[in-house]
Design an enzyme around this catalytic site. Sequence first.
Site, PDB file in Angstrom:
ATOM      1  CB  ILE A 129      40.513  48.467  33.182  1.00  0.00           C
ATOM      2  CG1 ILE A 129      41.551  47.491  33.772  1.00  0.00           C
ATOM      3  CG2 ILE A 129      40.220  48.105  31.724  1.00  0.00           C
ATOM      4  CD1 ILE A 129      41.047  46.071  33.973  1.00  0.00           C
ATOM      5  CG  ASP A 169      35.065  55.501  40.424  1.00  0.00           C
ATOM      6  OD1 ASP A 169      35.266  55.319  41.646  1.00  0.00           O
ATOM      7  OD2 ASP A 169      35.662  54.870  39.537  1.00  0.00           O
ATOM      8  CB  SER A 208      38.352  43.376  40.873  1.00  0.00           C
ATOM      9  OG  SER A 208      39.250  44.427  41.079  1.00  0.00           O
ATOM     10  CE1 TYR A 215      36.579  40.318  40.331  1.00  0.00           C
ATOM     11  CE2 TYR A 215      38.158  38.659  39.608  1.00  0.00           C
ATOM     12  CZ  TYR A 215      37.494  39.857  39.400  1.00  0.00           C
ATOM     13  OH  TYR A 215      37.745  40.575  38.266  1.00  0.00           O
TER      14      TYR A 215
HETATM   15  N1  LIG Z   1      42.774  44.320  36.770  1.00  0.00           N
HETATM   16  C1  LIG Z   1      42.589  43.127  36.178  1.00  0.00           C
HETATM   17  O1  LIG Z   1      43.545  42.417  35.869  1.00  0.00           O
HETATM   18  C2  LIG Z   1      41.194  42.660  35.860  1.00  0.00           C
HETATM   19  C3  LIG Z   1      41.047  41.440  35.190  1.00  0.00           C
HETATM   20  C4  LIG Z   1      39.753  41.005  34.872  1.00  0.00           C
HETATM   21  C5  LIG Z   1      38.651  41.776  35.205  1.00  0.00           C
HETATM   22  N2  LIG Z   1      38.823  42.953  35.862  1.00  0.00           N
HETATM   23  C6  LIG Z   1      37.618  43.746  36.163  1.00  0.00           C
HETATM   24  O2  LIG Z   1      37.756  45.022  35.549  1.00  0.00           O
HETATM   25  C7  LIG Z   1      37.117  46.024  36.334  1.00  0.00           C
HETATM   26  C8  LIG Z   1      38.090  47.143  36.603  1.00  0.00           C
HETATM   27  O3  LIG Z   1      39.245  46.622  37.244  1.00  0.00           O
HETATM   28  P1  LIG Z   1      40.416  47.589  37.712  1.00  0.00           P
HETATM   29  O4  LIG Z   1      41.632  46.767  37.846  1.00  0.00           O
HETATM   30  O5  LIG Z   1      40.430  48.797  36.859  1.00  0.00           O
HETATM   31  O6  LIG Z   1      39.904  47.952  39.162  1.00  0.00           O
HETATM   32  P2  LIG Z   1      39.881  49.342  39.944  1.00  0.00           P
HETATM   33  O7  LIG Z   1      39.669  48.995  41.357  1.00  0.00           O
HETATM   34  O8  LIG Z   1      41.075  50.154  39.584  1.00  0.00           O
HETATM   35  O9  LIG Z   1      38.589  50.049  39.333  1.00  0.00           O
HETATM   36  C9  LIG Z   1      37.298  49.855  39.836  1.00  0.00           C
HETATM   37  C10 LIG Z   1      36.643  51.233  39.962  1.00  0.00           C
HETATM   38  O10 LIG Z   1      35.288  51.053  40.388  1.00  0.00           O
HETATM   39  C11 LIG Z   1      35.020  51.950  41.459  1.00  0.00           C
HETATM   40  N3  LIG Z   1      33.962  51.326  42.258  1.00  0.00           N
HETATM   41  C12 LIG Z   1      34.019  50.155  42.957  1.00  0.00           C
HETATM   42  N4  LIG Z   1      32.835  49.902  43.546  1.00  0.00           N
HETATM   43  C13 LIG Z   1      32.005  50.923  43.207  1.00  0.00           C
HETATM   44  C14 LIG Z   1      30.646  51.229  43.501  1.00  0.00           C
HETATM   45  N5  LIG Z   1      29.907  50.443  44.299  1.00  0.00           N
HETATM   46  N6  LIG Z   1      30.107  52.343  42.985  1.00  0.00           N
HETATM   47  C15 LIG Z   1      30.842  53.166  42.184  1.00  0.00           C
HETATM   48  N7  LIG Z   1      32.134  52.943  41.876  1.00  0.00           N
HETATM   49  C16 LIG Z   1      32.708  51.821  42.382  1.00  0.00           C
HETATM   50  C17 LIG Z   1      36.334  52.128  42.160  1.00  0.00           C
HETATM   51  O11 LIG Z   1      36.436  53.322  42.919  1.00  0.00           O
HETATM   52  C18 LIG Z   1      37.319  52.109  40.990  1.00  0.00           C
HETATM   53  O12 LIG Z   1      37.504  53.409  40.452  1.00  0.00           O
HETATM   54  C19 LIG Z   1      36.606  45.309  37.585  1.00  0.00           C
HETATM   55  O13 LIG Z   1      35.243  45.039  37.398  1.00  0.00           O
HETATM   56  C20 LIG Z   1      37.418  44.030  37.619  1.00  0.00           C
HETATM   57  O14 LIG Z   1      36.692  43.003  38.234  1.00  0.00           O
HETATM   58  C21 LIG Z   1      40.061  43.419  36.191  1.00  0.00           C
HETATM   59  O1  LIG Z   2      52.846  39.318  45.401  1.00  0.00           O
HETATM   60  C1  LIG Z   2      52.369  38.510  44.566  1.00  0.00           C
HETATM   61  C2  LIG Z   2      51.205  38.800  43.824  1.00  0.00           C
HETATM   62  C3  LIG Z   2      50.728  37.841  42.960  1.00  0.00           C
HETATM   63  N1  LIG Z   2      51.379  36.668  42.821  1.00  0.00           N
HETATM   64  C4  LIG Z   2      50.875  35.653  41.887  1.00  0.00           C
HETATM   65  O2  LIG Z   2      50.884  36.228  40.598  1.00  0.00           O
HETATM   66  C5  LIG Z   2      49.781  35.738  39.831  1.00  0.00           C
HETATM   67  C6  LIG Z   2      48.967  36.913  39.330  1.00  0.00           C
HETATM   68  O3  LIG Z   2      48.338  37.499  40.452  1.00  0.00           O
HETATM   69  P1  LIG Z   2      47.587  38.912  40.392  1.00  0.00           P
HETATM   70  O4  LIG Z   2      47.139  39.220  41.779  1.00  0.00           O
HETATM   71  O5  LIG Z   2      48.442  39.898  39.692  1.00  0.00           O
HETATM   72  O6  LIG Z   2      46.358  38.637  39.435  1.00  0.00           O
HETATM   73  P2  LIG Z   2      45.219  37.516  39.528  1.00  0.00           P
HETATM   74  O7  LIG Z   2      45.569  36.473  38.502  1.00  0.00           O
HETATM   75  O8  LIG Z   2      45.003  37.051  40.907  1.00  0.00           O
HETATM   76  O9  LIG Z   2      43.916  38.300  39.163  1.00  0.00           O
HETATM   77  C7  LIG Z   2      43.793  39.225  38.113  1.00  0.00           C
HETATM   78  O10 LIG Z   2      43.339  38.594  36.950  1.00  0.00           O
HETATM   79  C8  LIG Z   2      42.193  37.830  37.149  1.00  0.00           C
HETATM   80  C9  LIG Z   2      41.878  37.194  35.832  1.00  0.00           C
HETATM   81  O11 LIG Z   2      42.917  36.315  35.459  1.00  0.00           O
HETATM   82  C10 LIG Z   2      41.077  38.672  37.764  1.00  0.00           C
HETATM   83  O12 LIG Z   2      40.144  39.141  36.886  1.00  0.00           O
HETATM   84  C11 LIG Z   2      41.474  39.747  38.748  1.00  0.00           C
HETATM   85  O13 LIG Z   2      40.583  40.858  38.764  1.00  0.00           O
HETATM   86  C12 LIG Z   2      42.796  40.306  38.536  1.00  0.00           C
HETATM   87  O14 LIG Z   2      43.200  40.887  39.751  1.00  0.00           O
HETATM   88  C13 LIG Z   2      48.987  34.818  40.773  1.00  0.00           C
HETATM   89  O15 LIG Z   2      49.381  33.503  40.543  1.00  0.00           O
HETATM   90  C14 LIG Z   2      49.449  35.238  42.174  1.00  0.00           C
HETATM   91  O16 LIG Z   2      49.414  34.211  43.118  1.00  0.00           O
HETATM   92  C15 LIG Z   2      52.515  36.367  43.539  1.00  0.00           C
HETATM   93  O17 LIG Z   2      53.093  35.295  43.433  1.00  0.00           O
HETATM   94  N2  LIG Z   2      52.976  37.311  44.390  1.00  0.00           N
END
Ligand SMILES: NC(=O)c1ccc[n+]([C@@H]2O[C@H](COP(=O)([O-])OP(=O)(O)OC[C@H]3O[C@@H](n4cnc5c(N)ncnc54)[C@H](O)[C@@H]3O)[C@@H](O)[C@H]2O)c1
Ligand SMILES: O=c1ccn([C@@H]2O[C@H](COP(=O)(O)OP(=O)(O)O[C@H]3O[C@H](CO)[C@H](O)[C@H](O)[C@H]3O)[C@@H](O)[C@H]2O)c(=O)[nH]1
Length: 331
Positions: free
Chosen positions: A12, A31, A78, A142
Amino acid sequence: MSILVTGGAGYIGSHTVQALLDGGYNVVVVDNLTTGHIESINQAQVKFYSCDIRDKEMLSRIMREHSVESVIHFAASSLVGESMKDPAKYYDNNVYGTQCLLEAMSSQNVKHIVFSSTAATYGNPKQLPILETEPTMPTNTYGETKLTMERMMRWFEQAYGMTYVALRYFNAAGASENGAIGEDHTPETHLIPLVLQVALNQREHISVFGDDYDTSDGTCIRDYIHVSDLADAHVKALQHLQDGGTSDVFNLGNGNGYSVLEIIEAARVVTGHSIPARMEARREGDPAILIADASKAREQLKWVPQWTDIQQIISSAWKWHQANPKGYANE
Ligand SMILES: NC(=O)c1ccc[n+]([C@@H]2O[C@H](COP(=O)([O-])OP(=O)(O)OC[C@H]3O[C@@H](n4cnc5c(N)ncnc54)[C@H](O)[C@@H]3O)[C@@H](O)[C@H]2O)c1
Ligand SMILES: O=c1ccn([C@@H]2O[C@H](COP(=O)(O)OP(=O)(O)O[C@H]3O[C@H](CO)[C@H](O)[C@H](O)[C@H]3O)[C@@H](O)[C@H]2O)c(=O)[nH]1
């Protein structure tokens, strides 16, 4: 004046860095590349530091050297499943990491922070769709650490005056429209990229984690939001703070819930692949249903998601995964 983006080489974060550059901002990225990719950053346009957010001194120096005005904070661990097995990692990287960042900010008089929070702060909601006023009772470590980070900002604001926006996003998905950046996690744990790996014949089947939830088809329901819409919301939240807006919390989602089986079916239509699915046990920490009411962000930040159709969202991810079957390792 610059904007410091922590975790800007992540999924993101990299899309938000692009949106900031498109908006004419000077961007500095820190990062530690634990899950991010240097290839996702355009180093001709962005100053990149390989730095851990727990290194307060280095963060302070970077803020000073680049006259950082605001921070957008993505850096975190995350993964819901991992957080249940290794809570210490989540307290250290997320809570202590954010403390270090906020301390560096207050030492350098950096005034604003936009922060990645999550729907996982709510736990199992009583009301659907979820409003920001819903009680926060996380079902996993988390979500608990993200809630702690939100609260930490509230106390830091009272003591040091910095303002914050916590963006509670639901499930991020998709890739940039020009195909330059997308989702690449190792190991991948997110549903949509895993489903698409099956369509690419990199996996034999998709595991469905639980079909005995109290939902229409027994599988978990989530609200999928396009990563470019999330990126746009960060720029709008930043502008809100820069314009003197108050600290606040906003949900970011489309307001539509899709079950795991519905996502698999939509991916079958998009890819033309049969995508075999296998029922498995529940994954620890998963709430049954998370659907956003994001009307507050729409009204107050003037945020209008552009990607509202789930097949469009999956198609955008599919385009990236087809072009980059090994993620950034392709390049
Ligand atoms: N992916 C989702 O669906 C989702 C949903 C809700 C919230 N979030 C939040 O959004 C943010 C980004 O998520 P993402 O999916 O892009 O994850 P990501 O793992 O792709 O990105 C996280 C980045 O932070 C860096 N990082 C981690 N720990 C660090 C540290 N101690 N110092 C410096 N850099 C560090 C990693 O190298 C990575 O580039 C996270 O905070 C996550 O909790 C993600
Ligand atoms: O192989 C898989 C992977 C996931 N799931 C299911 O699919 C749904 C979505 O799972 P994801 O792992 O894609 O996403 P999460 O909902 O667990 O979590 C994501 O969204 C959250 C907010 O809703 C958090 O912020 C988190 O960082 C982000 O990874 C869940 O019910 C999970 O159990 C499966 O059934 N099979």
